[in-house]
Design an enzyme around this catalytic site. Structure first.
Site, PDB file in Angstrom:
ATOM      1  N   TRP A  51     133.055  57.593  26.805  1.00  7.99           N
ATOM      2  CA  TRP A  51     133.957  56.991  27.804  1.00  7.99           C
ATOM      3  C   TRP A  51     133.790  57.855  29.041  1.00  7.99           C
ATOM      4  O   TRP A  51     134.178  59.026  29.029  1.00  7.99           O
ATOM      5  CB  TRP A  51     135.381  57.041  27.271  1.00  7.99           C
ATOM      6  N   CYS A  97     136.217  59.094  23.987  1.00  9.80           N
ATOM      7  CA  CYS A  97     134.962  59.252  23.230  1.00  9.80           C
ATOM      8  C   CYS A  97     135.194  59.420  21.736  1.00  9.80           C
ATOM      9  O   CYS A  97     136.215  59.969  21.321  1.00  9.80           O
ATOM     10  CB  CYS A  97     134.213  60.480  23.722  1.00  9.80           C
ATOM     11  N   LYS A 114     142.207  54.511  24.029  1.00  9.56           N
ATOM     12  CA  LYS A 114     143.357  54.615  23.135  1.00  9.56           C
ATOM     13  C   LYS A 114     144.027  55.976  23.258  1.00  9.56           C
ATOM     14  O   LYS A 114     145.245  56.084  23.289  1.00  9.56           O
ATOM     15  CB  LYS A 114     142.892  54.390  21.692  1.00  9.56           C
ATOM     16  N   LYS A 122     152.103  46.112  29.451  1.00  9.63           N
ATOM     17  CA  LYS A 122     151.300  45.420  28.437  1.00  9.63           C
ATOM     18  C   LYS A 122     150.480  44.306  29.088  1.00  9.63           C
ATOM     19  O   LYS A 122     149.309  44.134  28.806  1.00  9.63           O
ATOM     20  CB  LYS A 122     152.256  44.853  27.381  1.00  9.63           C
ATOM     21  N   ARG A 138     138.832  53.215  20.355  1.00  5.99           N
ATOM     22  CA  ARG A 138     139.219  54.263  21.286  1.00  5.99           C
ATOM     23  C   ARG A 138     138.763  53.933  22.706  1.00  5.99           C
ATOM     24  O   ARG A 138     139.188  54.578  23.649  1.00  5.99           O
ATOM     25  CB  ARG A 138     138.611  55.596  20.847  1.00  5.99           C
ATOM     26  N   HIS A 180     165.650  44.382  47.252  1.00  3.29           N
ATOM     27  CA  HIS A 180     165.326  45.486  48.163  1.00  3.29           C
ATOM     28  C   HIS A 180     163.820  45.583  48.408  1.00  3.29           C
ATOM     29  O   HIS A 180     163.296  46.673  48.602  1.00  3.29           O
ATOM     30  CB  HIS A 180     165.863  46.807  47.605  1.00  3.29           C
ATOM     31  N   ASN A 233     133.025  65.742  22.994  1.00  2.00           N
ATOM     32  CA  ASN A 233     134.208  65.074  23.578  1.00  2.00           C
ATOM     33  C   ASN A 233     134.961  66.100  24.406  1.00  2.00           C
ATOM     34  O   ASN A 233     135.031  67.259  24.011  1.00  2.00           O
ATOM     35  CB  ASN A 233     135.171  64.601  22.490  1.00  2.00           C
ATOM     36  N   GLY A 234     135.570  65.666  25.500  1.00  2.00           N
ATOM     37  CA  GLY A 234     136.378  66.587  26.296  1.00  2.00           C
ATOM     38  C   GLY A 234     135.725  66.886  27.628  1.00  2.00           C
ATOM     39  O   GLY A 234     134.868  66.122  28.104  1.00  2.00           O
ATOM     40  N   GLU A 244     157.778  48.156  30.208  1.00  2.00           N
ATOM     41  CA  GLU A 244     156.788  48.089  29.127  1.00  2.00           C
ATOM     42  C   GLU A 244     156.135  46.697  29.083  1.00  2.00           C
ATOM     43  O   GLU A 244     154.929  46.576  28.879  1.00  2.00           O
ATOM     44  CB  GLU A 244     157.458  48.439  27.786  1.00  2.00           C
ATOM     45  N   GLU A 251     147.632  45.742  31.102  1.00  2.00           N
ATOM     46  CA  GLU A 251     146.607  46.335  30.238  1.00  2.00           C
ATOM     47  C   GLU A 251     145.677  45.292  29.642  1.00  2.00           C
ATOM     48  O   GLU A 251     144.471  45.457  29.686  1.00  2.00           O
ATOM     49  CB  GLU A 251     147.273  47.070  29.053  1.00  2.00           C
TER      50      GLU A 251
HETATM   51  C1  G6P Z   1     146.719  55.656  26.648  1.00  2.00           C
HETATM   52  C2  G6P Z   1     146.891  54.424  25.779  1.00  2.00           C
HETATM   53  C3  G6P Z   1     148.335  53.942  25.825  1.00  2.00           C
HETATM   54  C4  G6P Z   1     149.264  55.074  25.419  1.00  2.00           C
HETATM   55  C5  G6P Z   1     149.046  56.328  26.273  1.00  2.00           C
HETATM   56  C6  G6P Z   1     149.789  57.522  25.710  1.00  2.00           C
HETATM   57  O1  G6P Z   1     146.870  55.320  27.977  1.00  2.00           O
HETATM   58  O2  G6P Z   1     146.027  53.391  26.216  1.00  2.00           O
HETATM   59  O3  G6P Z   1     148.507  52.854  24.931  1.00  2.00           O
HETATM   60  O4  G6P Z   1     150.582  54.648  25.552  1.00  2.00           O
HETATM   61  O5  G6P Z   1     147.662  56.674  26.275  1.00  2.00           O
HETATM   62  O6  G6P Z   1     149.238  57.854  24.461  1.00  2.00           O
HETATM   63  P1  G6P Z   1     149.978  58.661  23.330  1.00  2.00           P
HETATM   64  O7  G6P Z   1     148.970  58.735  22.212  1.00  2.00           O
HETATM   65  O8  G6P Z   1     150.265  60.022  23.899  1.00  2.00           O
HETATM   66  O9  G6P Z   1     151.202  57.937  22.961  1.00  2.00           O
END
Ligand code: G6P
Length: 594
Positions: free
Chosen positions: A71, A2, A589, A472, A27, A491, A97-98, A468, A475
């Site tokens: 969100w 949010c 984000k 990506k 975000r 395996h 927020n929260g 990673e 995502e």
């Molecule tokens: C969310 C974001 C990711 C990020 C993760 C950790 O899931 O979408 O891109 O890697 O949070 O966030 P941070 O700010 O703690 O690196």
């Protein structure tokens, strides 16, 4: 997650709020709304959907206003569940927020007192509590309300009769923008930059009363205090797309600069860090998402350069694990510095008696107050939800830190240390070479965009890079992908390999290269198309269906180059599929809930 914006001053609040919310839309959100105090009434407009669905022209002129992008956590995305919320009399509006942990008991009490709720959210209890506590003094009612709620929150409230913004925060970021005859507040600095670069970061437990020309802040003990005004170094343009079609592509292309600046920035960080005070016999990396993968690469770097045994834990798991007898140095990685699980892990590490060091990209973010020391990555603002340049700069910091630790532990000579640093200094050029090949990399993605399942395999330090790469792709392209150590495919995952299951194999000339050649041969024998990313090699050319060879680099430094190729592969695959690249569905984000 949010976003919050608040404004008080002579400009049109509708325009300031909507522009501010747009700057926070990276975000991730599912609904948006604004409330404005105008002519002793509260005007409210909120909707499920995009910020652009709000009608700016209908928002009246007023002195103050608040805006929010939601969100969903408690209650599905809908018009009713969107913020702001107003009280039964239509006099007070809030955004939050929260998560309010004790909202159900408060809600029950308020319903018994006759309050009618219009949403399924936890946030709505705040506005009804304010209404209940209000008897002419809005600040008093606000302070009373805040003492009743438990959980994580950033709250912003306005009253139709009082010309002020009231703000409070606990474990959820809030920053005040200090203007000239106007003031702002937001959950994240990009929303303020158009108006001011002077900011005050609120701390947990703070309550602030903001008028056009004054800012008062009380700390958690209700003492009136000063919070230092700091200057943000970014420009509003740094948070703009600057001619790129997506923030993600812009941020991928910013990596040479980000690496360069992180190497320069390290000098001040290391001057302030006193490594001799740490237990350097063991290191533990803790993080979430992409930051966890950076930590995983860090494990290999630290073991190789500084000869320190390392472990990696996900923040959400670490908190519930059993403490051990050892007291490793705990390195917490978080781009935003606001990920709640990582903040909670920092607290747990402190409780266990470990030294704690955070690596983050955001000045004064929440995590910086939880740890013994902080190092900042110099990536600049990252807007795309999928982390790119911040992963790269985190890994750069880990190389630099490993070199310092190697010297501190007497396992690295000055000469070797200089060689490692020289290698790092050469990286920006090599990344540029890869970026210049973007069209070639784009070609590799034609077949990938048609696949339903894709495997990424690597070995040794490139195993976390395979993880990673797969993350990506999931995502932003919404294609199922799994990262594996290449030797593990036989395996289990072999059962899934067909001509429709492409495998991206990372092959660099380290001690695992011969084995990797064998693994690629095994994959090809199962008819899976193989795309190799790695070091130039004749044998690889024969085995792979397609390939991209990275510029020459010692294997220990290959992860950053390979990862840039994988970032571009994900980007162009998602591009072909017309995905919402900067704001992938269901993702945020910064994740400020557990
Ligand atoms: C969310 C974001 C990711 C990020 C993760 C950790 O899931 O979408 O891109 O890697 O949070 O966030 P941070 O700010 O703690 O690196």
């Amino acid at each position: 997650m949010c976003g919050i914006v608040g404004y008080i001053g002579p400009k049109k609040p509708g325009e300031v709020l909507i522009n501010g919310l747009k700057r926070l839309d990276y975000r991730g959100y599912d609904s948006a709304g604004v409330a404005v105090s105008s002519e002793n009434e509260i005007y409210l407009q909120k909707k499920k959907g995009r910020i652009g669905d709000l009608s700016e022209k209908d928002i009246p002129i007023g002195k103050s206003g608040i805006g929010h992008t939601r969100w969903a956590t408690h209650g599905r995305p809908s018009d009713h569940n969107a913020h702001p919320f107003i009280d039964c009399r239509g006099e007070i509006a809030i955004v939050h927020n929260g998560i309010i942990d004790n909202f159900s008991s408060i809600k029950e009490e308020l319903i018994n007192n006759g309050h009618e709720f219009t949403s399924e959210t936890d946030s709505e209890v705040i506005v009804h509590l304010l209404e209940e506590n209000y008897d002419g003094d809005f600040l008093e009612a606000f302070k009373k309300t805040v003492t009743r709620i438990n959980g994580s929150y950033a709250i912003l409230a306005i009253h139709k009769d009082s010309n002020e913004l009231l703000v409070s925060r606990n474990q959820s970021p809030m920053v005040i923008g200090v203007g000239d005859q106007e003031n702002l507040v937001a959950s994240d600095a990009p929303a303020l930059l158009e108006h001011t670069k002077n900011v005050k970061y609120l701390q947990d437990g703070d309550i602030a009363r903001i008028t056009e020309d004054n800012i008062e802040i009380w700390n958690e003990n209700d003492e009136l205090i000063e919070r230092e005004t700091k200057k943000i170094e970014w420009d509003a343009e740094d948070a703009e797309k600057g001619g790129y079609e997506h923030f993600m592509l812009k941020e991928i292309f910013e990596q040479p600069k980000a690496i360069h600046e992180s190497i320069l920035g390290r000098l001040t960080d290391f001057n302030e860090l006193d490594l001799s005070q740490y237990n350097l016999d063991a290191v533990q990396f803790i993080a979430c998402g992409t930051s966890a993968h950076a930590g995983f690469v860090g494990k290999y770097i630290f073991e190789k350069i500084a000869k320190i045994p390392c472990t990696l834990e996900f923040s959400s798991e670490y908190r519930h694990s059993s403490p051990s007898d050892s007291y490793p140095l705990t390195i917490l990685l978080s781009q935003s510095g606001e990920t709640l699980d990582t903040i909670a892990a920092a607290r747990e590490a402190n409780r266990r008696g470990n030294d704690t060091l955070a690596i983050t990209n955001v000045l004064d973010s929440s995590i910086t107050r939880e740890v013994d020391d902080v190092m900042y990555t110099q990536a600049g603002p990252e807007i795309g939800v999928a982390a790119t340049k911040t992963f790269t700069t985190q890994v750069v910091m880990l190389y630099l830190l490993a070199v310092e630790m190697g010297i501190e532990r007497n396992v690295l000579s000055k000469d070797q240390a200089d060689k490692y640093r020289d290698e790092l200094r050469r990286l920006p050029r090599k990344v540029e070479t890869i970026l210049n090949d973007k069209e070639k990399i784009k070609e590799l993605t034609e077949s990938l965009s048609k696949a339903d399942d894709i495997f990424f395999v690597g070995r040794n330090i490139n195993y976390p890079v395979a993880l990673e790469g797969a993350l990506k792709l999931k995502e932003i392209a919404y294609i199922h992908a799994a990262g594996y150590p290449a030797g593990e495919l036989k395996h289990g995952p072999f059962a899934l390999l067909t001509e429709n299951t492409p495998v991206i194999a990372i092959a660099v000339k380290d001690q695992t290269f011969e084995k990797m050649l064998g693994n690629i041969g095994e994959i090809a024998a199962r008819d899976s198309p193989v795309i190799v990313v790695g070091d130039q090699d004749k044998e690889l050319e024969k085995l792979a269906d397609e390939n991209y060879f990275i510029p020459e680099v010692p294997p220990l430094f290959s992860p950053l180059l390979v990862n840039v190729v994988l970032q571009l592969i994900s980007y162009y695959t998602a591009y072909r599929l017309d995905r919402d690249i900067d704001k992938p569905r269901n993702l945020a984000k910064s994740v400020t809930v557990e």
